[in-house]
Write an enzyme that holds these catalytic residues in place. Sequence first.
Site, mmCIF file in Angstrom:
data_model
loop_
_atom_site.group_PDB
_atom_site.id
_atom_site.type_symbol
_atom_site.label_atom_id
_atom_site.label_comp_id
_atom_site.label_asym_id
_atom_site.label_seq_id
_atom_site.Cartn_x
_atom_site.Cartn_y
_atom_site.Cartn_z
ATOM 1 N N ARG A 102 -19.514 7.170 -58.864
ATOM 2 C CA ARG A 102 -20.286 8.452 -59.115
ATOM 3 C C ARG A 102 -21.042 8.694 -57.958
ATOM 4 N NH1 ARG A 102 -25.071 7.623 -63.536
ATOM 5 N NH2 ARG A 102 -26.030 5.446 -62.658
ATOM 6 N N GLU B 299 -18.962 10.133 -74.344
ATOM 7 C CA GLU B 299 -18.414 9.481 -73.269
ATOM 8 C C GLU B 299 -17.056 8.593 -73.688
ATOM 9 O OE1 GLU B 299 -21.600 7.308 -71.439
ATOM 10 O OE2 GLU B 299 -22.931 8.667 -72.260
ATOM 11 N N ARG C 45 -27.198 14.589 -62.151
ATOM 12 C CA ARG C 45 -27.491 14.202 -63.481
ATOM 13 C C ARG C 45 -27.077 15.489 -64.249
ATOM 14 N NH1 ARG C 45 -29.168 10.356 -66.322
ATOM 15 N NH2 ARG C 45 -30.701 9.911 -64.796
ATOM 16 N N ASP D 275 -28.285 5.600 -78.412
ATOM 17 C CA ASP D 275 -27.625 4.838 -77.375
ATOM 18 C C ASP D 275 -26.736 3.994 -77.885
ATOM 19 O OD1 ASP D 275 -26.642 4.300 -74.911
ATOM 20 O OD2 ASP D 275 -28.563 3.642 -73.872
ATOM 21 N N HIS E 10 -18.612 10.080 -68.459
ATOM 22 C CA HIS E 10 -19.980 10.438 -68.684
ATOM 23 C C HIS E 10 -20.187 11.713 -69.206
ATOM 24 C CE1 HIS E 10 -24.216 9.809 -69.340
ATOM 25 N NE2 HIS E 10 -24.411 8.649 -68.845
HETATM 26 C C1 BG6 Z 1 -25.588 6.321 -70.762
HETATM 27 C C2 BG6 Z 1 -25.747 4.831 -71.221
HETATM 28 O O1 BG6 Z 1 -24.122 6.056 -70.882
HETATM 29 O O2 BG6 Z 1 -26.005 6.554 -69.627
HETATM 30 C C3 BG6 Z 1 -27.571 4.748 -71.227
HETATM 31 O O3 BG6 Z 1 -25.440 4.164 -72.607
HETATM 32 C C4 BG6 Z 1 -27.932 5.218 -69.955
HETATM 33 O O4 BG6 Z 1 -27.944 3.546 -71.559
HETATM 34 C C5 BG6 Z 1 -27.439 6.627 -69.664
HETATM 35 O O5 BG6 Z 1 -29.374 5.422 -70.296
HETATM 36 C C6 BG6 Z 1 -27.957 7.326 -68.214
HETATM 37 O O6 BG6 Z 1 -27.514 6.455 -67.203
HETATM 38 P P1 BG6 Z 1 -28.174 7.062 -65.878
HETATM 39 O O7 BG6 Z 1 -27.826 5.573 -65.028
HETATM 40 O O8 BG6 Z 1 -27.286 8.225 -65.295
HETATM 41 O O9 BG6 Z 1 -29.597 7.216 -65.878
#
Ligand code: BG6
Length: 310
Positions: free
Chosen positions: A89, A268, A66, A210, A165
């Site tokens: 990922r 992103e 994360r 979002d 991301h």
């Molecule tokens: C973003 C999406 O890119 O990633 C969101 O647009 C999503 O909808 C977020 O909640 C996080 O995703 P994840 O799978 O890493 O929890």
Amino acid sequence: MSGEKPPVEICKGVNGLDKVVLREVRGSSAEVYLYGGHVTSWRNDHGEELLFLSTKAIFKPPKAIRGGIPICFPQFGSHGNLDQHGFARNRFWSIDATPPPFPTVSTNKAFTDLIFKPSEEDLKIWPHSYEFRLRITLGPGGDLMLTSRIRNIDTKPFSFTFAYHTYLSVSDISEVRIEGLETLDYLDNLKAKERFTEQGDAITFETEVDKIYLGTPTKIAIIDHEKKRTFVLRKDGLPDAVVWNPWEKAKSIADLGDDEYKHMLCVEPAAVEKAITLKPGEEWKGRLELSAVPSSYRSGQLDPQRVLQG
Ligand code: BG6
């Protein structure tokens, strides 16, 4: 000099996972985990961290890390039948010892080449053969550059969606604005991907966001008023840009602290609205370049236009 650290070093990171540390002579650095082909750290020459990494990040498969820069491939978000954001990922990548040359020769020493190829198990989930090469480079000014090259080595065409991301570290989300996306159309993930047109002069934040901005410029500025820092994001081959901050929803994300949303912003570079299609033998290239510069002032105001035009 004997005491000097090398520009590229492979060592162990959290939970003994392999990581590559890149160092530029003036002091900036970056860290890349082979797990996910994932950049987890980017520091300027003062040692300040520029990417957000959750204090609750889980460095353990199958969970993606994360923070930093997860690679979303072969699917962005829930735009398809695969798991959210695809599987690149949360796979182990390898060091690519013999990457095909790039058209321009670079003198940078702080770079690494990674490669991801699908396993038998991956082919059951997504039955297409490809080689995904990722070069991560720290430029002389401390800029961070990621270049993805995906080659179809199958006998049939395939299509995919993609995103870098990118989690940027910000002082306080309420003090941040984005320049370069105003007046554009976007798909709102919070409203069943319905299409809207952005109104107003700049993008600021006071609640969960979002959105997938469509047909975005190659340069986007993210201005952190409190830090007096502007991130300049340049991209190529990636027409869309997703902007995400979970706000209060952070409480429901197990690997994100309840208040950590205040210190992160995801911008992103992506290809989502129109999937990329590769015929057998074809290669796609998608590039992200990030720099962090002191915000400039004009008449006491931060002047992002100068950044965007400069
Ligand atoms: C973003 C999406 O890119 O990633 C969101 O647009 C999503 O909808 C977020 O909640 C996080 O995703 P994840 O799978 O890493 O929890």
